[in-house]
Design an enzyme around this catalytic site. Structure first.
Site, PDB file in Angstrom:
ATOM      1  N   ASN A   9      44.907  56.694  49.409  1.00  0.00           N
ATOM      2  CA  ASN A   9      44.598  56.298  50.790  1.00  0.00           C
ATOM      3  C   ASN A   9      45.797  56.695  51.648  1.00  0.00           C
ATOM      4  O   ASN A   9      46.839  56.053  51.589  1.00  0.00           O
ATOM      5  CB  ASN A   9      44.356  54.780  50.820  1.00  0.00           C
ATOM      6  CG  ASN A   9      44.186  54.244  52.236  1.00  0.00           C
ATOM      7  OD1 ASN A   9      44.043  55.004  53.182  1.00  0.00           O
ATOM      8  ND2 ASN A   9      44.209  52.921  52.372  1.00  0.00           N
ATOM      9  N   LYS A  11      46.102  56.487  54.779  1.00  0.00           N
ATOM     10  CA  LYS A  11      46.239  55.654  55.978  1.00  0.00           C
ATOM     11  C   LYS A  11      46.437  56.553  57.208  1.00  0.00           C
ATOM     12  O   LYS A  11      45.798  57.594  57.269  1.00  0.00           O
ATOM     13  CB  LYS A  11      47.356  54.627  55.776  1.00  0.00           C
ATOM     14  CG  LYS A  11      47.122  53.815  54.488  1.00  0.00           C
ATOM     15  CD  LYS A  11      47.993  52.608  54.353  1.00  0.00           C
ATOM     16  CE  LYS A  11      47.654  51.872  53.059  1.00  0.00           C
ATOM     17  NZ  LYS A  11      48.436  50.679  52.859  1.00  0.00           N
ATOM     18  N   HIS A  93      39.044  47.533  54.051  1.00  0.00           N
ATOM     19  CA  HIS A  93      40.479  47.492  53.716  1.00  0.00           C
ATOM     20  C   HIS A  93      41.148  46.372  54.520  1.00  0.00           C
ATOM     21  O   HIS A  93      40.783  46.136  55.682  1.00  0.00           O
ATOM     22  CB  HIS A  93      41.130  48.842  54.028  1.00  0.00           C
ATOM     23  CG  HIS A  93      42.521  48.952  53.477  1.00  0.00           C
ATOM     24  ND1 HIS A  93      43.597  48.363  54.101  1.00  0.00           N
ATOM     25  CD2 HIS A  93      42.995  49.534  52.352  1.00  0.00           C
ATOM     26  CE1 HIS A  93      44.696  48.608  53.369  1.00  0.00           C
ATOM     27  NE2 HIS A  93      44.348  49.309  52.306  1.00  0.00           N
ATOM     28  N   GLU A  95      43.820  46.248  56.058  1.00  0.00           N
ATOM     29  CA  GLU A  95      44.416  46.658  57.328  1.00  0.00           C
ATOM     30  C   GLU A  95      43.352  46.786  58.429  1.00  0.00           C
ATOM     31  O   GLU A  95      43.659  46.686  59.611  1.00  0.00           O
ATOM     32  CB  GLU A  95      45.202  47.968  57.130  1.00  0.00           C
ATOM     33  CG  GLU A  95      46.494  47.675  56.359  1.00  0.00           C
ATOM     34  CD  GLU A  95      47.084  48.865  55.630  1.00  0.00           C
ATOM     35  OE1 GLU A  95      46.652  50.004  55.851  1.00  0.00           O
ATOM     36  OE2 GLU A  95      48.003  48.625  54.815  1.00  0.00           O
ATOM     37  N   GLU A 163      43.022  44.273  46.137  1.00  0.00           N
ATOM     38  CA  GLU A 163      44.328  44.550  46.727  1.00  0.00           C
ATOM     39  C   GLU A 163      44.882  43.269  47.340  1.00  0.00           C
ATOM     40  O   GLU A 163      44.570  42.962  48.501  1.00  0.00           O
ATOM     41  CB  GLU A 163      44.202  45.601  47.827  1.00  0.00           C
ATOM     42  CG  GLU A 163      43.700  46.942  47.367  1.00  0.00           C
ATOM     43  CD  GLU A 163      44.119  48.041  48.336  1.00  0.00           C
ATOM     44  OE1 GLU A 163      44.877  48.917  47.918  1.00  0.00           O
ATOM     45  OE2 GLU A 163      43.711  47.989  49.501  1.00  0.00           O
ATOM     46  N   GLY A 169      52.357  47.586  50.262  1.00  0.00           N
ATOM     47  CA  GLY A 169      53.501  48.087  51.030  1.00  0.00           C
ATOM     48  C   GLY A 169      54.836  47.519  50.596  1.00  0.00           C
ATOM     49  O   GLY A 169      55.785  47.488  51.380  1.00  0.00           O
ATOM     50  N   SER A 211      51.274  48.740  46.141  1.00  0.00           N
ATOM     51  CA  SER A 211      52.601  49.133  45.650  1.00  0.00           C
ATOM     52  C   SER A 211      52.578  49.762  44.258  1.00  0.00           C
ATOM     53  O   SER A 211      53.413  49.439  43.402  1.00  0.00           O
ATOM     54  CB  SER A 211      53.550  47.937  45.705  1.00  0.00           C
ATOM     55  OG  SER A 211      53.556  47.395  47.011  1.00  0.00           O
TER      56      SER A 211
END
Ligand code: PGA
Length: 252
Positions: A9, A11, A93, A95, A163, A169, A211
């Site tokens: 991904n 992003k 997701h 985000e 996730e 991150g 991560s």
């Protein structure tokens, strides 16, 4: 033995089409040597049409809208993604959820993608862990809401990516521990079984994301009992991503 599924991904990266082409070409060279992994790269929408997938590396989108077309400024439809060569979509997701995407919208998007036979990667994950195990109720509710009214015949195109938001991150040693992921894999399958009684839910791949890099990919696949990984930052680094593919290829 089923093939592992490793999804990158990107992003909102990289900045230019030239960089996107370079990174994608380098990943294709790495994937050419790999046999038992399905590799998917999800670039930002403007790059989808510019990248040429091959037998080893498929393309996916990071999101879609729930409607087929219409007055939805700034949105991209499933048909557009498919016409641009996308064979996978990420849905829900964290985000995107952080930008206001509701469970209901996630459900509509998932329905739209699955009903058209698109491989759909449903992301779930809690913000934080608590001693009382409330995060399990949260995950259960996320799954129930996302899969609302989705018939079992659509499950063959479904992928679940767990996730935990607290593990996204971070440094690789701050990712979730594989033994904890093993519990989550079992839990997610249990929820799927309760939602789809009598259906073979074992065939729905469960991935881990958050991560992941060279140092923890192998242990996560082996001891976390996952069917693959959703990789953020490290999917923009062909060397590291290539190493993750090679580790996934040899891990049983
Ligand atoms: P990360 O992102 O690998 O950079 O933690 C994972 C994701 O959000 O999909």
């Amino acid at each position: 033995m089923r093939k592992k599924l490793i999804i990158g991904n990107w992003k909102m990266n990289p900045r230019s089409a030239e960089d996107a082409r370079k990174i994608f070409a380098a990943i294709k060279r790495k994937a050419a040597k790999i046999s038992s992994v399905t590799t998917v790269i999800c670039p930002p929408f403007p790059f989808l049409n510019l990248l040429s997938p091959d037998k080893k590396v498929a393309l996916g989108a990071q999101d879609i809208h729930s409607e087929q077309d219409g007055a939805f400024t700034g949105e991209v439809s499933l048909a557009m993604v498919a016409n641009a060569g996308g064979r996978y979509v990420i849905v829900g997701h964290s985000e995107r959820r952080a930008l206001g995407e509701t469970d209901e919208f996630v459900n509509k998007k998932l329905m739209q993608a699955l009903k058209h036979g698109m491989n759909s990667v449903l992301c779930i994950g809690e913000k934080e862990r608590d001693e009382g195990g409330h995060y399990l109720h949260f995950l259960n509710a996320e799954l129930v809401a996302a899969l609302n009214k989705i018939p079992s015949t659509h499950l063959r195109h479904l992928v679940i990516a767990y996730e935990p938001i607290w593990a996204i991150g971070k440094k690789e040693d701050e990712a979730m521990k594989p033994s904890e992921m093993h519990e989550m894999t079992i839990y997610i399958r249990k929820v799927l079984k309760s939602l789809y009684r009598g259906v073979d839910v074992e065939s729905v791949p469960v991935l881990y994301g958050g991560s992941i890099g060279e140092s923890n990919a192998e242990a996560m696949i082996r001891d976390g009992m996952v069917d693959g990984l959703l990789v953020g930052r490290q999917s923009l680094e062909p060397e590291a991503f290539g190493a993750i593919l090679a580790l996934a290829d040899k891990t049983r």
